[in-house]
Design an enzyme around this catalytic site. Structure first.
Site, mmCIF file in Angstrom:
data_model
loop_
_atom_site.group_PDB
_atom_site.id
_atom_site.type_symbol
_atom_site.label_atom_id
_atom_site.label_comp_id
_atom_site.label_asym_id
_atom_site.label_seq_id
_atom_site.Cartn_x
_atom_site.Cartn_y
_atom_site.Cartn_z
ATOM 1 N N ARG A 98 0.852 -1.188 0.000
ATOM 2 C CA ARG A 98 0.000 0.000 0.000
ATOM 3 C C ARG A 98 0.890 1.241 0.000
ATOM 4 O O ARG A 98 1.729 1.416 0.881
ATOM 5 C CB ARG A 98 -0.922 0.004 1.223
ATOM 6 C CG ARG A 98 -1.780 1.259 1.313
ATOM 7 C CD ARG A 98 -2.743 1.231 2.499
ATOM 8 N NE ARG A 98 -3.452 2.503 2.573
ATOM 9 C CZ ARG A 98 -3.332 3.375 3.572
ATOM 10 N NH1 ARG A 98 -2.574 3.101 4.625
ATOM 11 N NH2 ARG A 98 -3.988 4.520 3.546
ATOM 12 N N HIS A 142 -2.770 11.129 0.785
ATOM 13 C CA HIS A 142 -2.235 10.899 2.126
ATOM 14 C C HIS A 142 -1.644 12.221 2.624
ATOM 15 O O HIS A 142 -0.447 12.336 2.889
ATOM 16 C CB HIS A 142 -1.186 9.789 2.114
ATOM 17 C CG HIS A 142 -0.939 9.184 3.463
ATOM 18 N ND1 HIS A 142 -1.048 7.829 3.720
ATOM 19 C CD2 HIS A 142 -0.585 9.741 4.636
ATOM 20 C CE1 HIS A 142 -0.759 7.586 4.987
ATOM 21 N NE2 HIS A 142 -0.468 8.739 5.570
ATOM 22 N N GLU A 187 -7.252 8.853 6.272
ATOM 23 C CA GLU A 187 -7.464 9.538 7.546
ATOM 24 C C GLU A 187 -7.920 10.992 7.392
ATOM 25 O O GLU A 187 -7.213 11.935 7.785
ATOM 26 C CB GLU A 187 -6.202 9.456 8.404
ATOM 27 C CG GLU A 187 -5.794 8.044 8.725
ATOM 28 C CD GLU A 187 -4.600 7.936 9.661
ATOM 29 O OE1 GLU A 187 -4.296 6.820 10.096
ATOM 30 O OE2 GLU A 187 -3.967 8.982 9.958
ATOM 31 N N ASN A 313 -7.307 2.160 10.062
ATOM 32 C CA ASN A 313 -5.993 2.344 10.671
ATOM 33 C C ASN A 313 -6.163 2.365 12.183
ATOM 34 O O ASN A 313 -6.871 3.229 12.723
ATOM 35 C CB ASN A 313 -5.352 3.651 10.197
ATOM 36 C CG ASN A 313 -5.061 3.658 8.712
ATOM 37 O OD1 ASN A 313 -5.163 2.624 8.039
ATOM 38 N ND2 ASN A 313 -4.692 4.805 8.185
ATOM 39 N N TYR A 315 -4.210 2.014 16.039
ATOM 40 C CA TYR A 315 -2.976 2.008 16.815
ATOM 41 C C TYR A 315 -3.213 1.806 18.305
ATOM 42 O O TYR A 315 -2.411 1.181 18.982
ATOM 43 C CB TYR A 315 -2.206 3.321 16.595
ATOM 44 C CG TYR A 315 -1.673 3.425 15.194
ATOM 45 C CD1 TYR A 315 -0.478 2.814 14.848
ATOM 46 C CD2 TYR A 315 -2.379 4.092 14.196
ATOM 47 C CE1 TYR A 315 0.011 2.873 13.552
ATOM 48 C CE2 TYR A 315 -1.901 4.156 12.899
ATOM 49 C CZ TYR A 315 -0.708 3.552 12.580
ATOM 50 O OH TYR A 315 -0.228 3.599 11.300
ATOM 51 N N GLU A 367 -3.505 0.085 8.297
ATOM 52 C CA GLU A 367 -2.313 0.459 9.052
ATOM 53 C C GLU A 367 -2.435 -0.109 10.453
ATOM 54 O O GLU A 367 -3.486 -0.006 11.086
ATOM 55 C CB GLU A 367 -2.145 1.982 9.168
ATOM 56 C CG GLU A 367 -1.768 2.703 7.896
ATOM 57 C CD GLU A 367 -1.569 4.198 8.117
ATOM 58 O OE1 GLU A 367 -1.283 4.602 9.273
ATOM 59 O OE2 GLU A 367 -1.697 4.956 7.148
#
Length: 464
Positions: A98, A142, A187, A313, A315, A367
């Protein structure tokens, strides 16, 4: 060009670390294993071959905004070293890569003439991936908006919506017959909130009403771009990538539960509700008051168009206390170098929640990874057991979501290699490949070897 990089050793290397928890999960035969990067963070060549400046090129030159005073001018020199980087990806054994296209590299002012030299770079990249048996997953935006568009209003201007759709069509016509997937935005919450409300990311503005309008324009541009790309009858799957986290109240108090609900609305429902239900969440609109975005007639229908996938994504989780008293450093959980809690259960909870609340056709973890302090050992290698554990437990969390019926399509490690980490500069390392920025030497960390061996075992099971 003479390579100064090391590539991943053979699968029998004694340093390889296994991922036992993840290995116990039964993933589907068509599940995609990948690594991910973004253009500004790795490419460098910030003004080469006709590339125009992006808002991040401009932002990095403002005093004090980047922790180490650095910029993305050189980054990982990927524009120069792309062949060895693709060899490195191939040696990891993954199915896909990606990456994002730099809008100002291919269309320097955001409209007007296209830059053939920039377009040719991505031709080489896409063709190089295919030649190595790696599926290209392309992201259009991005965060690196051309500065020329920012100068005339940026994402706060409705005109940028039209420029993005033109850009999307141009990229799709050039690469759409070769890439497997196209994501419109990565995002949008970050672009809107960190770029336009808190101002800690490019373009560095601090205006809540502007941030809300930016978020709306990003969503409208997504929907219009998807509609335009559908008309091209591409083979590529089409979608969008959101940064999401489950929001948990720090206590069972009514105040904490109410605040957690609102924070969920500001992050998850603000984007998911328009995409899949055709409206913004009422509680967030009420909270914004006069700062709520101006919505033109038909906009919600423009946003709510069918997509093939949602990229997630993830985290860490959000732990919410109404009075702001929750201290992540006292939570008892291990933290990454970003001071983010390591909480893989949150990934399972999030994926299950999305599947329960919205008709998402397919989900990808686009991600996932952790920043850790990664000193190079006396043996010249990087023994990052903490990152290996992080990947292990989060891959297992995806497996648990699969077991609970979530239609998962793949998992993508963030990131392929250490790179320019936005406002943190080069101080934070997310890569499974170590980059010595002085020499540009790439060295796979133990986590890369573990991920490689895990993927190879998955592939062997498919054949079996």
């Amino acid at each position: 060009m003479t390579s100064t990089a090391s590539t991943a050793p053979a699968a029998s290397d004694a340093r390889a670390v296994t991922l036992p928890t993840a290995s116990a999960t039964d993933f589907p035969a068509d599940f995609v294993w990948a690594v991910a990067t973004s253009a500004f963070q790795i490419e460098g060549a910030h003004d080469a071959d006709g590339k125009g400046p992006s808002i991040w090129d401009t932002f990095c030159r403002q005093p004090g905004v980047i922790a180490d005073g650095s910029n993305g001018d050189t980054a990982c020199e990927h524009v120069l070293r792309w062949e060895q980087d693709l060899d490195m990806i191939r040696d990891l054994g993954v199915d896909a890569y990606r990456f994002s296209v730099s809008w100002p590299r291919v269309r320097p002012t955001g409209d007007g003439d296209w830059n053939e030299a920039g377009l040719a770079f991505y031709d080489r990249l896409v063709d190089g991936l295919i030649a190595r048996g790696i599926k290209p997953y392309l992201t259009l935006n991005h965060w690196d908006l051309p500065q020329a568009l920012q100068d005339i209003g940026g994402w706060g201007s409705r005109a940028t919506v039209d420029r993005f759709v033109e850009y999307a069509i141009g990229i799709a016509r050039r690469y759409g017959d070769r890439v497997v997937s196209i994501a419109t935005h990565n995002e949008p919450w970050v672009v809107a909130q960190l770029g336009h409300e808190t101002g800690i990311f490019a373009p560095g503005l601090k205006d809540r009403a502007l941030a809300a309008q930016v978020s709306h324009h990003l969503l409208v541009s997504h929907g219009l771009a998807i509609t335009a790309l559908r008309a091209l009858k591409l083979k590529a799957s089409l979608g969008i990538v959101l940064n999401l986290a489950p929001m948990y109240p720090a206590t069972d108090s009514e105040a904490d539960r109410a605040q957690a609900r609102l924070e969920d609305g500001k992050l998850r429902r603000w984007y998911m509700d328009p995409l899949f239900k055709g409206h913004y969440p009422a509680d967030v609109i009420e909270m914004l008051g006069e700062d709520a975005p101006q919505v033109e007639a038909g906009d919600m229908d423009r946003i709510r168009v069918p997509i093939d996938f949602l990229g997630v994504n993830y985290y860490s989780r959000g732990m919410i206390s109404a009075d702001g008293s929750f201290d992540v450093r006292k939570s008892g959980l291990e933290l990454t170098d970003m001071d983010w809690e390591i909480y893989p259960q949150g990934l399972t909870d999030l994926l299950v929640q999305l599947h329960r609340d919205y008709p998402v056709p397919r989900l990808y973890v686009t991600e996932n990874g952790g920043a850790f302090k990664d000193p190079v050992g006396a043996d010249g290698q990087v023994h990052d057991a903490d990152r290996t554990r992080y990947l292990d437990t989060h891959i297992a969390a995806v497996g648990e979501a699969l077991r609970q019926g979530v239609p998962m399509g793949g998992y993508m490690v963030w990131s392929l290699m250490d790179n320019f980490e936005w406002a943190s500069g080069y101080a934070k390392r997310f890569g499974i490949v170590h980059v010595d920025y002085a020499t540009q030497r790439r060295t796979p960390k133990d986590s890369a070897l573990a991920y490689r061996d895990f993927v190879l075992r998955q592939r062997a099971q498919r054949r079996g």
